[in-house]
Write a protein that holds these residues in place. Structure first.
Motif, PDB file in Angstrom:
ATOM      1  N   THR A 135     -62.842  32.794  48.679  1.00 51.22           N
ATOM      2  CA  THR A 135     -64.059  33.502  48.273  1.00 51.22           C
ATOM      3  C   THR A 135     -64.964  32.623  47.427  1.00 51.22           C
ATOM      4  O   THR A 135     -66.137  32.937  47.233  1.00 51.22           O
ATOM      5  N   GLY A 136     -64.429  31.515  46.938  1.00 53.15           N
ATOM      6  CA  GLY A 136     -65.215  30.563  46.176  1.00 53.15           C
ATOM      7  C   GLY A 136     -65.389  30.963  44.720  1.00 53.15           C
ATOM      8  O   GLY A 136     -65.072  32.088  44.312  1.00 53.15           O
ATOM      9  N   TYR A 137     -65.898  30.014  43.940  1.00 53.96           N
ATOM     10  CA  TYR A 137     -66.094  30.212  42.504  1.00 53.96           C
ATOM     11  C   TYR A 137     -67.548  29.934  42.134  1.00 53.96           C
ATOM     12  O   TYR A 137     -68.240  29.161  42.802  1.00 53.96           O
ATOM     13  N   ALA A 138     -67.985  30.544  41.044  1.00 51.36           N
ATOM     14  CA  ALA A 138     -69.370  30.392  40.603  1.00 51.36           C
ATOM     15  C   ALA A 138     -69.630  29.043  39.942  1.00 51.36           C
ATOM     16  O   ALA A 138     -70.781  28.632  39.805  1.00 51.36           O
ATOM     17  N   SER A 139     -68.583  28.356  39.522  1.00 48.36           N
ATOM     18  CA  SER A 139     -68.745  27.050  38.876  1.00 48.36           C
ATOM     19  C   SER A 139     -67.531  26.177  39.166  1.00 48.36           C
ATOM     20  O   SER A 139     -66.456  26.681  39.525  1.00 48.36           O
ATOM     21  N   ALA A 140     -67.715  24.875  38.984  1.00 50.17           N
ATOM     22  CA  ALA A 140     -66.606  23.945  39.180  1.00 50.17           C
ATOM     23  C   ALA A 140     -65.508  24.200  38.153  1.00 50.17           C
ATOM     24  O   ALA A 140     -64.316  24.108  38.463  1.00 50.17           O
ATOM     25  N   ALA A 141     -65.912  24.527  36.924  1.00 46.25           N
ATOM     26  CA  ALA A 141     -64.927  24.786  35.870  1.00 46.25           C
ATOM     27  C   ALA A 141     -64.041  25.975  36.219  1.00 46.25           C
ATOM     28  O   ALA A 141     -62.823  25.951  35.992  1.00 46.25           O
ATOM     29  N   LEU A 142     -64.632  27.020  36.786  1.00 46.52           N
ATOM     30  CA  LEU A 142     -63.843  28.190  37.183  1.00 46.52           C
ATOM     31  C   LEU A 142     -62.899  27.839  38.330  1.00 46.52           C
ATOM     32  O   LEU A 142     -61.768  28.337  38.394  1.00 46.52           O
ATOM     33  N   ALA A 143     -63.361  26.982  39.234  1.00 44.00           N
ATOM     34  CA  ALA A 143     -62.510  26.562  40.349  1.00 44.00           C
ATOM     35  C   ALA A 143     -61.300  25.791  39.838  1.00 44.00           C
ATOM     36  O   ALA A 143     -60.165  26.010  40.288  1.00 44.00           O
ATOM     37  N   VAL A 144     -61.520  24.895  38.883  1.00 42.87           N
ATOM     38  CA  VAL A 144     -60.416  24.124  38.304  1.00 42.87           C
ATOM     39  C   VAL A 144     -59.451  25.058  37.573  1.00 42.87           C
ATOM     40  O   VAL A 144     -58.227  24.908  37.660  1.00 42.87           O
ATOM     41  N   ALA A 145     -60.016  26.031  36.855  1.00 40.31           N
ATOM     42  CA  ALA A 145     -59.168  26.996  36.144  1.00 40.31           C
ATOM     43  C   ALA A 145     -58.341  27.827  37.116  1.00 40.31           C
ATOM     44  O   ALA A 145     -57.288  28.359  36.748  1.00 40.31           O
ATOM     45  N   GLY A 146     -58.808  27.935  38.365  1.00 38.81           N
ATOM     46  CA  GLY A 146     -58.092  28.710  39.371  1.00 38.81           C
ATOM     47  C   GLY A 146     -56.956  27.959  40.040  1.00 38.81           C
ATOM     48  O   GLY A 146     -56.234  28.535  40.865  1.00 38.81           O
ATOM     49  N   LEU A 147     -56.778  26.688  39.700  1.00 36.81           N
ATOM     50  CA  LEU A 147     -55.666  25.921  40.275  1.00 36.81           C
ATOM     51  C   LEU A 147     -54.338  26.450  39.734  1.00 36.81           C
ATOM     52  O   LEU A 147     -54.215  26.709  38.533  1.00 36.81           O
ATOM     53  N   PRO A 148     -53.338  26.602  40.589  1.00 36.54           N
ATOM     54  CA  PRO A 148     -52.024  27.067  40.122  1.00 36.54           C
ATOM     55  C   PRO A 148     -51.392  26.061  39.161  1.00 36.54           C
ATOM     56  O   PRO A 148     -51.804  24.895  39.101  1.00 36.54           O
ATOM     57  N   ALA A 149     -50.398  26.516  38.429  1.00 41.93           N
ATOM     58  CA  ALA A 149     -49.659  25.621  37.536  1.00 41.93           C
ATOM     59  C   ALA A 149     -48.967  24.537  38.359  1.00 41.93           C
ATOM     60  O   ALA A 149     -48.675  24.727  39.549  1.00 41.93           O
ATOM     61  N   VAL A 150     -48.715  23.412  37.733  1.00 43.24           N
ATOM     62  CA  VAL A 150     -48.042  22.307  38.420  1.00 43.24           C
ATOM     63  C   VAL A 150     -46.651  22.748  38.865  1.00 43.24           C
ATOM     64  O   VAL A 150     -45.930  23.426  38.128  1.00 43.24           O
ATOM     65  N   GLN A 151     -46.270  22.368  40.067  1.00 48.65           N
ATOM     66  CA  GLN A 151     -44.944  22.698  40.576  1.00 48.65           C
ATOM     67  C   GLN A 151     -43.863  22.034  39.716  1.00 48.65           C
ATOM     68  O   GLN A 151     -44.084  20.970  39.138  1.00 48.65           O
ATOM     69  N   ALA A 152     -42.713  22.659  39.662  1.00 52.16           N
ATOM     70  CA  ALA A 152     -41.597  22.088  38.898  1.00 52.16           C
ATOM     71  C   ALA A 152     -41.218  20.726  39.466  1.00 52.16           C
ATOM     72  O   ALA A 152     -41.219  20.519  40.687  1.00 52.16           O
ATOM     73  N   ASP A 153     -40.907  19.792  38.580  1.00 53.05           N
ATOM     74  CA  ASP A 153     -40.494  18.438  38.963  1.00 53.05           C
ATOM     75  C   ASP A 153     -41.542  17.750  39.833  1.00 53.05           C
ATOM     76  O   ASP A 153     -41.223  17.059  40.802  1.00 53.05           O
ATOM     77  N   HIS A 154     -42.794  17.944  39.479  1.00 47.22           N
ATOM     78  CA  HIS A 154     -43.921  17.290  40.144  1.00 47.22           C
ATOM     79  C   HIS A 154     -44.884  16.758  39.083  1.00 47.22           C
ATOM     80  O   HIS A 154     -44.974  17.305  37.984  1.00 47.22           O
ATOM     81  N   ALA A 155     -45.586  15.702  39.432  1.00 48.11           N
ATOM     82  CA  ALA A 155     -46.646  15.176  38.577  1.00 48.11           C
ATOM     83  C   ALA A 155     -47.981  15.433  39.262  1.00 48.11           C
ATOM     84  O   ALA A 155     -48.129  15.166  40.460  1.00 48.11           O
ATOM     85  N   ARG A 156     -48.924  15.973  38.520  1.00 51.88           N
ATOM     86  CA  ARG A 156     -50.252  16.215  39.089  1.00 51.88           C
ATOM     87  C   ARG A 156     -51.064  14.929  38.986  1.00 51.88           C
ATOM     88  O   ARG A 156     -51.300  14.402  37.904  1.00 51.88           O
ATOM     89  N   LEU A 157     -51.505  14.431  40.133  1.00 52.83           N
ATOM     90  CA  LEU A 157     -52.224  13.166  40.195  1.00 52.83           C
ATOM     91  C   LEU A 157     -53.693  13.314  39.811  1.00 52.83           C
ATOM     92  O   LEU A 157     -54.288  12.425  39.206  1.00 52.83           O
ATOM     93  N   GLY A 158     -54.271  14.429  40.190  1.00 50.99           N
ATOM     94  CA  GLY A 158     -55.682  14.662  39.915  1.00 50.99           C
ATOM     95  C   GLY A 158     -56.158  15.871  40.688  1.00 50.99           C
ATOM     96  O   GLY A 158     -55.364  16.585  41.314  1.00 50.99           O
ATOM     97  N   TYR A 159     -57.458  16.101  40.648  1.00 51.22           N
ATOM     98  CA  TYR A 159     -58.022  17.221  41.404  1.00 51.22           C
ATOM     99  C   TYR A 159     -59.445  16.884  41.828  1.00 51.22           C
ATOM    100  O   TYR A 159     -60.082  15.964  41.291  1.00 51.22           O
ATOM    101  N   ALA A 160     -59.922  17.624  42.811  1.00 48.84           N
ATOM    102  CA  ALA A 160     -61.287  17.441  43.304  1.00 48.84           C
ATOM    103  C   ALA A 160     -61.955  18.801  43.409  1.00 48.84           C
ATOM    104  O   ALA A 160     -61.316  19.796  43.764  1.00 48.84           O
TER     105      ALA A 160
END
Length: 203
Positions: A135-160
């Motif tokens: 459905t999309g987000y009104a801002s990039a910040a809201l989209a980033v806030a909508g990212l799920p928590a990092v999976q267990a035993d994983h490293a988050r490399l970055g986001y776009a």
């Protein structure tokens, strides 16, 4: 990072007015010349406390060691790409070679979407979309806030994040460099993650 500045800046200010002398090969601060020695001692104690917390973090948490260099893909501009990257999982160092992956969500016109890239012990790059990308987000910040928590035993490399002004952004099909597309790529280096984690823990 703001908390770090709150510690470092006052310390530098206090040190600037302190009389510092070398004694028996060690640096000695003349507390009598410090306007607020109690504050200085509290700051030094706080720094020692955070040092212990940082060491514990580095030995147990999952994080990236080198710059992932997240950007648009080389084989296809519809993909996201990371460079050769070193990372830590539970205190063990791993390496993943440069790889590309394509997002799968479709973002409505003039709405923002976001995807995170994560890697586990098997070296597989996982592309994780924000919860409401459809459905999309009104801002990039809201989209980033909508990212799920990092999976267990994983490293988050970055986001776009992405928005397309003249139509839908179809993951895996629409090129990140296409007309009407505004994309931002963010690497999550260990300093950034450590700062956010310390703040979330109230450090």
């Amino acid at each position: 990072m703001k908390r770090l500045f709150r510690i470092v800046i006052p310390l530098l200010t206090i040190m600037a007015v302190a009389v510092i002398a070398w004694s028996a090969g060690a640096l000695r601060i003349n507390l009598e010349a410090v306007k607020n020695p109690q504050l200085l001692l509290k700051i030094l104690e706080r720094m020692d406390y955070q040092q212990d917390d940082i060491l514990a973090y580095l030995s147990t948490d999952d994080y990236v060691l080198s710059d992932p260099g997240l950007t648009v893909g080389s084989s296809s501009a519809a993909k996201l790409k990371i460079s050769n990257t070193w990372y830590m999982i539970n205190g063990v160092m791993y390496y993943v070679a440069s790889a590309e992956t394509a997002p799968v969500d479709t973002i409505p016109q003039n709405k923002y979407g976001a995807w995170a890239l994560e890697v586990g012990t098997d070296g597989t790059i996982d592309e994780i979309g924000a919860t409401d990308n459809a459905t999309g987000y009104a801002s990039a910040a809201l989209a980033v806030a909508g990212l799920p928590a990092v999976q267990a035993d994983h490293a988050r490399l970055g986001y776009a994040t992405v928005i397309k002004s003249d139509g839908e952004f179809t993951g895996g099909t629409t090129e990140w460099t296409a007309a009407g597309v505004t994309a931002v790529y963010v690497d999550l280096l260990p300093t950034a993650k450590l700062s956010s984690d310390l703040i979330s823990r109230g450090k």
